[in-house]
Design an enzyme around this catalytic site. Structure first.
Site, short mmCIF file in Angstrom:
data_model
loop_
_atom_site.label_atom_id
_atom_site.label_comp_id
_atom_site.label_asym_id
_atom_site.label_seq_id
_atom_site.Cartn_x
_atom_site.Cartn_y
_atom_site.Cartn_z
N TYR A 191 1.33 21.98 -12.31
CA TYR A 191 2.39 22.71 -11.59
C TYR A 191 1.75 23.70 -10.62
O TYR A 191 2.10 23.74 -9.44
CB TYR A 191 3.28 23.43 -12.61
CG TYR A 191 4.42 24.24 -12.02
CD1 TYR A 191 5.50 23.62 -11.39
CD2 TYR A 191 4.44 25.64 -12.10
CE1 TYR A 191 6.56 24.36 -10.88
CE2 TYR A 191 5.49 26.39 -11.59
CZ TYR A 191 6.55 25.74 -10.98
OH TYR A 191 7.59 26.48 -10.47
N ASP A 219 17.73 11.35 -3.10
CA ASP A 219 16.55 11.73 -3.87
C ASP A 219 15.41 11.97 -2.89
O ASP A 219 14.87 11.02 -2.31
CB ASP A 219 16.19 10.62 -4.85
CG ASP A 219 14.95 10.96 -5.68
OD1 ASP A 219 14.30 11.99 -5.40
OD2 ASP A 219 14.62 10.18 -6.59
N LYS A 230 1.93 23.84 -6.44
CA LYS A 230 2.44 25.01 -5.70
C LYS A 230 1.35 25.58 -4.78
O LYS A 230 1.65 26.08 -3.69
CB LYS A 230 2.95 26.07 -6.68
CG LYS A 230 4.18 25.63 -7.48
CD LYS A 230 5.41 25.39 -6.61
CE LYS A 230 6.67 25.17 -7.43
NZ LYS A 230 7.88 25.02 -6.59
N SER A 263 5.58 29.26 -5.89
CA SER A 263 5.60 29.97 -7.17
C SER A 263 4.34 30.81 -7.27
O SER A 263 3.31 30.44 -6.69
CB SER A 263 5.63 28.98 -8.34
OG SER A 263 5.36 29.65 -9.56
N1 NAD Z 1 12.89 29.84 -12.43
C1 NAD Z 1 11.69 30.31 -12.30
O1 NAD Z 1 11.20 31.13 -13.11
C2 NAD Z 1 10.85 29.90 -11.11
C3 NAD Z 1 9.64 30.57 -10.90
C4 NAD Z 1 8.86 30.20 -9.82
C5 NAD Z 1 9.27 29.19 -8.99
N2 NAD Z 1 10.43 28.53 -9.22
C6 NAD Z 1 10.80 27.45 -8.30
O2 NAD Z 1 12.11 27.66 -7.83
C7 NAD Z 1 12.65 26.41 -7.40
C8 NAD Z 1 14.07 26.24 -7.90
O3 NAD Z 1 14.12 26.35 -9.28
P1 NAD Z 1 15.53 26.29 -10.03
O4 NAD Z 1 15.23 26.50 -11.47
O5 NAD Z 1 16.54 27.12 -9.34
O6 NAD Z 1 15.90 24.74 -9.78
P2 NAD Z 1 16.92 23.82 -10.60
O7 NAD Z 1 16.06 22.81 -11.23
O8 NAD Z 1 17.85 24.62 -11.43
O9 NAD Z 1 17.78 23.20 -9.42
C9 NAD Z 1 17.26 22.33 -8.51
C10 NAD Z 1 18.33 21.34 -8.04
O10 NAD Z 1 17.59 20.37 -7.34
C11 NAD Z 1 18.07 19.07 -7.65
N3 NAD Z 1 16.97 18.13 -7.52
C12 NAD Z 1 15.91 17.98 -8.36
N4 NAD Z 1 15.12 16.98 -7.91
C13 NAD Z 1 15.68 16.51 -6.77
C14 NAD Z 1 15.33 15.47 -5.87
N5 NAD Z 1 14.23 14.73 -6.03
N6 NAD Z 1 16.13 15.23 -4.79
C15 NAD Z 1 17.25 15.98 -4.61
N7 NAD Z 1 17.63 16.97 -5.45
C16 NAD Z 1 16.86 17.23 -6.52
C17 NAD Z 1 18.55 19.18 -9.10
O11 NAD Z 1 19.53 18.19 -9.35
C18 NAD Z 1 19.06 20.61 -9.18
O12 NAD Z 1 20.46 20.67 -8.98
C19 NAD Z 1 11.66 25.34 -7.90
O13 NAD Z 1 10.84 24.93 -6.81
C20 NAD Z 1 10.82 26.07 -8.94
O14 NAD Z 1 9.53 25.52 -9.07
C21 NAD Z 1 11.23 28.87 -10.26
#
Ligand code: NAD
Length: 257
Positions: A159, A65, A163, A146
């Site tokens: 959030y 974690d 970021k 983001s």
């Molecule tokens: N999806 C969008 O529209 C979007 C837009 C802008 C930015 N983002 C950013 O993209 C990034 C990834 O997003 P996503 O939706 O692919 O992520 P997700 O949440 O699907 O996957 C992240 C992975 O990280 C792991 N994780 C979470 N907390 C953890 C911790 N403390 N230690 C170790 N592992 C941990 C989770 O188990 C998960 O498998 C994020 O930073 C998010 O803010 C996403």
């Protein structure tokens, strides 16, 4: 993929078990890097690393974690031990959750978003930089910010603030660590399809109107930006925020008036 020259490079992908992280782990491996897939969910980390090995890559799974400083420290040392070194850190972990407007945000909501989106970047990147400094080798750090950290973020104030702080950290770490030979950059995705984010019709319709390219991005498109920044193709680029949003942040136009 040879252009990226990642053969022999060793990469830790933090949050590599799902979504943008999984897509990035696949691309880095496809470009020849050995990959440590880190996820707090051990099954996810193991599934993705097994998939990379089945495709002929070198990969190991790490479960920690990283929102805890000791977890981040252990993540870097276990990845380096598992791969026999480390050159690249990609930190993907982060997640939004709906909050009240800023006036009414609950302290526990704010603390949760800080923990999910900011602390681990400082902890993992710091642990990586200390290791590279001790080993006297450079490297590349890529983080995922983001467009919420660039634009106003009504209803997502905490959030957006985390970021924006990450964008600030990207620039500071880039300056502080340039003498160590470590480049630091971030990708700032717009709205993106991921394993977890399945957007409804209303959001898709809005995307048609508000995104010049007329569509939501895909996690593989964010992973490509991360791959570029992690590789020597970006050898003279540091402290930058690569926006991957289909043009959403440039839609406000000067009309000549
Ligand atoms: N999806 C969008 O529209 C979007 C837009 C802008 C930015 N983002 C950013 O993209 C990034 C990834 O997003 P996503 O939706 O692919 O992520 P997700 O949440 O699907 O996957 C992240 C992975 O990280 C792991 N994780 C979470 N907390 C953890 C911790 N403390 N230690 C170790 N592992 C941990 C989770 O188990 C998960 O498998 C994020 O930073 C998010 O803010 C996403």
């Amino acid at each position: 993929m040879d252009l990226f020259k990642l053969g022999g490079k060793k990469a830790l992908v933090v949050g590599g078990g799902l979504g943008i992280g999984r897509a990035t782990a696949r691309l880095l491996s496809g470009a020849g890097a050995s990959v440590a897939v880190l996820d707090m969910d051990p099954a996810r980390a193991e599934t993705v690393s097994a998939e990379l090995r089945a495709s002929g890559g070198i990969a190991c799974a790490v479960s920690e974690d990283v929102s805890l400083a000791e977890g981040a420290e252990a993540a870097v040392s276990k990845a380096a031990a598992g791969l026999g070194g480390l050159d690249i850190l990609v930190n993907i972990v982060g997640r939004n959750s709906v909050t009240e407007g800023v006036a009414d945000v609950k302290p526990e909501q704010f603390e949760l978003l800080l923990s999910r989106n900011l602390r681990h970047h400082l902890y993992t990147s710091g642990a990586f930089a200390r290791r590279q400094r001790a080993e006297k080798i450079g490297g590349a750090v890529v983080m995922v910010a983001s467009i919420a950290g660039i634009l106003s973020a009504p209803g997502a104030g905490p959030y957006g603030a985390t970021k924006a702080a990450l964008i600030s950290l990207t620039k500071t770490m880039a300056v502080e660590w340039a003498p160590l030979g470590i480049r630091v950059n971030s990708v700032a995705p717009g709205i993106t399809w991921t394993d977890r984010n399945q957007w409804g019709q209303d959001i898709q319709d809005r995307a048609k109107r508000t995104i010049p390219m007329g569509r939501i991005g895909h996690q593989d498109e964010i992973a490509r930006a991360a791959l570029f920044l992690a590789s020597d193709m970006a050898s003279y680029i540091t402290g930058q925020i690569l926006v991957a949003d289909g043009g959403m942040t440039i839609i406000a136009a000067y009309d000549g008036a």
